[in-house]
Design a protein around this motif. Structure first.
Motif, PDB file in Angstrom:
ATOM      1  N   LEU A 141       0.796  -1.212   0.000  1.00 48.86           N
ATOM      2  CA  LEU A 141       0.000   0.000   0.000  1.00 48.86           C
ATOM      3  C   LEU A 141       0.833   1.268   0.000  1.00 48.86           C
ATOM      4  N   LYS A 142       0.288   2.278  -0.652  1.00 41.15           N
ATOM      5  CA  LYS A 142       0.898   3.598  -0.684  1.00 41.15           C
ATOM      6  C   LYS A 142       0.687   4.305   0.656  1.00 41.15           C
ATOM      7  N   THR A 143      -0.492   4.157   1.234  1.00 37.33           N
ATOM      8  CA  THR A 143      -0.847   4.841   2.465  1.00 37.33           C
ATOM      9  C   THR A 143      -0.630   3.922   3.651  1.00 37.33           C
ATOM     10  N   PRO A 144       0.150   4.328   4.680  1.00 36.87           N
ATOM     11  CA  PRO A 144       0.353   3.474   5.856  1.00 36.87           C
ATOM     12  C   PRO A 144      -0.982   3.084   6.468  1.00 36.87           C
ATOM     13  N   LEU A 145      -1.056   1.872   6.999  1.00 35.15           N
ATOM     14  CA  LEU A 145      -2.315   1.361   7.525  1.00 35.15           C
ATOM     15  C   LEU A 145      -2.899   2.263   8.602  1.00 35.15           C
ATOM     16  N   LYS A 146      -2.053   2.823   9.471  1.00 34.52           N
ATOM     17  CA  LYS A 146      -2.568   3.621  10.581  1.00 34.52           C
ATOM     18  C   LYS A 146      -3.220   4.918  10.095  1.00 34.52           C
ATOM     19  N   GLU A 147      -2.952   5.336   8.858  1.00 27.55           N
ATOM     20  CA  GLU A 147      -3.522   6.563   8.333  1.00 27.55           C
ATOM     21  C   GLU A 147      -4.746   6.314   7.462  1.00 27.55           C
ATOM     22  N   ARG A 148      -5.088   5.030   7.234  1.00 24.35           N
ATOM     23  CA  ARG A 148      -6.205   4.718   6.361  1.00 24.35           C
ATOM     24  C   ARG A 148      -7.516   4.805   7.115  1.00 24.35           C
ATOM     25  N   PRO A 149      -8.624   5.080   6.409  1.00 18.09           N
ATOM     26  CA  PRO A 149      -9.908   5.279   7.081  1.00 18.09           C
ATOM     27  C   PRO A 149     -10.423   4.016   7.738  1.00 18.09           C
ATOM     28  N   GLY A 150     -11.203   4.195   8.808  1.00 17.33           N
ATOM     29  CA  GLY A 150     -11.823   3.077   9.493  1.00 17.33           C
ATOM     30  C   GLY A 150     -13.187   2.778   8.901  1.00 17.33           C
ATOM     31  N   ASN A 151     -13.952   1.927   9.585  1.00 19.08           N
ATOM     32  CA  ASN A 151     -15.251   1.501   9.077  1.00 19.08           C
ATOM     33  C   ASN A 151     -16.360   2.458   9.487  1.00 19.08           C
ATOM     34  N   GLY A 152     -16.163   3.735   9.308  1.00 20.27           N
ATOM     35  CA  GLY A 152     -17.141   4.732   9.701  1.00 20.27           C
ATOM     36  C   GLY A 152     -17.924   5.274   8.523  1.00 20.27           C
ATOM     37  N   ARG A 153     -18.578   6.389   8.774  1.00 19.16           N
ATOM     38  CA  ARG A 153     -19.437   7.009   7.765  1.00 19.16           C
ATOM     39  C   ARG A 153     -18.659   7.364   6.503  1.00 19.16           C
ATOM     40  N   ALA A 154     -17.440   7.879   6.665  1.00 14.71           N
ATOM     41  CA  ALA A 154     -16.649   8.287   5.505  1.00 14.71           C
ATOM     42  C   ALA A 154     -16.311   7.087   4.620  1.00 14.71           C
ATOM     43  N   LEU A 155     -16.013   5.953   5.237  1.00 16.22           N
ATOM     44  CA  LEU A 155     -15.659   4.766   4.460  1.00 16.22           C
ATOM     45  C   LEU A 155     -16.884   4.201   3.744  1.00 16.22           C
ATOM     46  N   ARG A 156     -18.047   4.238   4.401  1.00 17.58           N
ATOM     47  CA  ARG A 156     -19.274   3.792   3.730  1.00 17.58           C
ATOM     48  C   ARG A 156     -19.576   4.683   2.530  1.00 17.58           C
ATOM     49  N   ALA A 157     -19.343   5.979   2.690  1.00 16.46           N
ATOM     50  CA  ALA A 157     -19.564   6.910   1.580  1.00 16.46           C
ATOM     51  C   ALA A 157     -18.569   6.638   0.453  1.00 16.46           C
ATOM     52  N   ARG A 158     -17.355   6.265   0.809  1.00 17.93           N
ATOM     53  CA  ARG A 158     -16.326   5.952  -0.182  1.00 17.93           C
ATOM     54  C   ARG A 158     -16.731   4.729  -1.002  1.00 17.93           C
ATOM     55  N   VAL A 159     -17.216   3.696  -0.318  1.00 20.59           N
ATOM     56  CA  VAL A 159     -17.664   2.488  -1.009  1.00 20.59           C
ATOM     57  C   VAL A 159     -18.836   2.807  -1.930  1.00 20.59           C
ATOM     58  N   ARG A 160     -19.778   3.603  -1.441  1.00 18.59           N
ATOM     59  CA  ARG A 160     -20.952   3.959  -2.244  1.00 18.59           C
ATOM     60  C   ARG A 160     -20.536   4.729  -3.502  1.00 18.59           C
ATOM     61  N   ARG A 161     -19.583   5.658  -3.343  1.00 12.33           N
ATOM     62  CA  ARG A 161     -19.130   6.439  -4.494  1.00 12.33           C
ATOM     63  C   ARG A 161     -18.395   5.570  -5.507  1.00 12.33           C
ATOM     64  N   ILE A 162     -17.508   4.699  -5.032  1.00 11.90           N
ATOM     65  CA  ILE A 162     -16.762   3.820  -5.938  1.00 11.90           C
ATOM     66  C   ILE A 162     -17.708   2.877  -6.658  1.00 11.90           C
ATOM     67  N   SER A 163     -18.688   2.345  -5.948  1.00 17.33           N
ATOM     68  CA  SER A 163     -19.688   1.480  -6.577  1.00 17.33           C
ATOM     69  C   SER A 163     -20.430   2.232  -7.675  1.00 17.33           C
ATOM     70  N   MET A 207     -16.200  -5.776   4.945  1.00 14.78           N
ATOM     71  CA  MET A 207     -17.037  -5.105   3.954  1.00 14.78           C
ATOM     72  C   MET A 207     -18.536  -5.220   4.253  1.00 14.78           C
ATOM     73  N   LYS A 208     -18.918  -6.142   5.112  1.00 12.44           N
ATOM     74  CA  LYS A 208     -20.344  -6.358   5.416  1.00 12.44           C
ATOM     75  C   LYS A 208     -21.087  -5.061   5.740  1.00 12.44           C
ATOM     76  N   PRO A 209     -20.586  -4.242   6.673  1.00 15.65           N
ATOM     77  CA  PRO A 209     -21.342  -3.029   7.024  1.00 15.65           C
ATOM     78  C   PRO A 209     -21.144  -1.868   6.050  1.00 15.65           C
ATOM     79  N   LEU A 210     -20.315  -2.066   5.042  1.00 16.88           N
ATOM     80  CA  LEU A 210     -19.966  -0.968   4.142  1.00 16.88           C
ATOM     81  C   LEU A 210     -20.727  -0.984   2.823  1.00 16.88           C
ATOM     82  N   ILE A 211     -21.209  -2.149   2.403  1.00 12.63           N
ATOM     83  CA  ILE A 211     -21.866  -2.263   1.102  1.00 12.63           C
ATOM     84  C   ILE A 211     -23.239  -1.596   1.140  1.00 12.63           C
TER      85      ILE A 211
END
Length: 276
Positions: free
Chosen positions: A21-43, A206-210
């Motif tokens: 990965l380009k981005t260190p794991l500790k700096e990557r987003p968690g399973n919160g609202r922003a990540l759900r929005a990211r999945v929705r946008r990519i989909s 990914m269960k809570p993110l889709i």
């Protein structure tokens, strides 16, 4: 090897440099609202570029889908489809498959790869199903929850979480997101999972993110996207509509991101071709 260790990445990346990965794991987003929005946008981007996949016709029986998915393990969809067609032509009933000698069964499904192992597994699965249900049929699963079905199926040797999830999606019409090695790789590259160590880990993360109703679409389009653009080796980064979302350290630097249609068929999906 030393450069990986100096960056503090987990040991698994030493064996899998194609997903470092380009981005260190500790700096990557968690399973919160922003990540759900990211999945929705990519989909949404994938549906805009590749279309909205639609499951066609009446779904096949769960029994058929289970065996087809076992045949799809560790090979491509076209080879496993040939193996499945050959199997059903020679053995129209599952009773016939169960009664066939392993060597004969392996010869029939040879085009799908790992024929000896898969033949033995299929016979073992059929034996278990018959001992539990008294027939070669899984219709009793229809009234159970997703978790109960996954638990029931994964007790059988040769049936993992991905295989059980495919039965849920392609045979029972459940809104589930199956994760194979390809989907696992793409979720990592797109920064959707955190420190996932296997497809099963990714499935749980990914269960809570889709987005609701998007399990089949996102699964299918990620596979198509991986075939057309984000290959395991030498991804076509210049064509990638998700270039800015990618956290893969090995991606090419560039600005061309338009994905043009191609005459090549990247849409063939074995599990969409299993007829009832």
């Amino acid at each position: 090897m030393r450069s990986f260790l100096s960056k503090g990445w987990p040991p698994r990346y030493l064996m899998c440099p194609q997903i470092r990965l380009k981005t260190p794991l500790k700096e990557r987003p968690g399973n919160g609202r922003a990540l759900r929005a990211r999945v929705r946008r990519i989909s949404g981007v994938l549906e805009e570029v590749l279309g909205v996949p639609v499951q066609s016709g009446k779904p096949p029986p769960s029994m058929d889908m289970l065996i087809a998915t076992v045949l799809s393990q560790n090979t491509n969809d076209r080879n496993s489809h040939r193996a499945y067609v050959a199997l059903r032509q020679r053995h129209p009933t599952w009773h016939s498959v169960a009664e066939a000698p392993v060597r004969s069964l392996a010869a029939t499904i040879r085009s799908g790869g790992m024929a000896n192992q898969k033949a033995a597994r299929i016979k073992g699965i059929l034996r278990t199903i018959y001992s539990v249900y008294g027939r070669y049929d899984l219709s009793a699963l229809q009234k159970r929850s997703n978790e109960e079905i996954i638990d029931e199926l994964t007790r059988m040797k040769g049936v993992g979480t991905k295989t059980a999830a495919c039965v849920l999606v392609f045979a029972l019409g459940r809104d589930v997101f199956p994760v194979d090695t390809h989907v696992y790789r793409l979720c990592e590259r797109l920064g959707l999972t955190l420190n996932s160590r296997s497809p099963d880990d990714t499935f749980e993360q990914m269960k809570p993110l889709i987005p609701a109703g998007k399990g089949y679409s996102f699964h299918t389009n990620l596979i198509r996207f991986g075939r057309k653009v984000c290959h395991a080796r030498r991804p076509a980064c210049g064509l990638c509509p998700l270039y800015d979302d990618c956290v893969y350290d090995g991606k090419e630097r560039g600005t061309a991101r338009s994905l043009k249609t191609s005459k090549a068929d990247h849409s063939f999906m074995l599990l969409d071709e299993i007829s009832p």
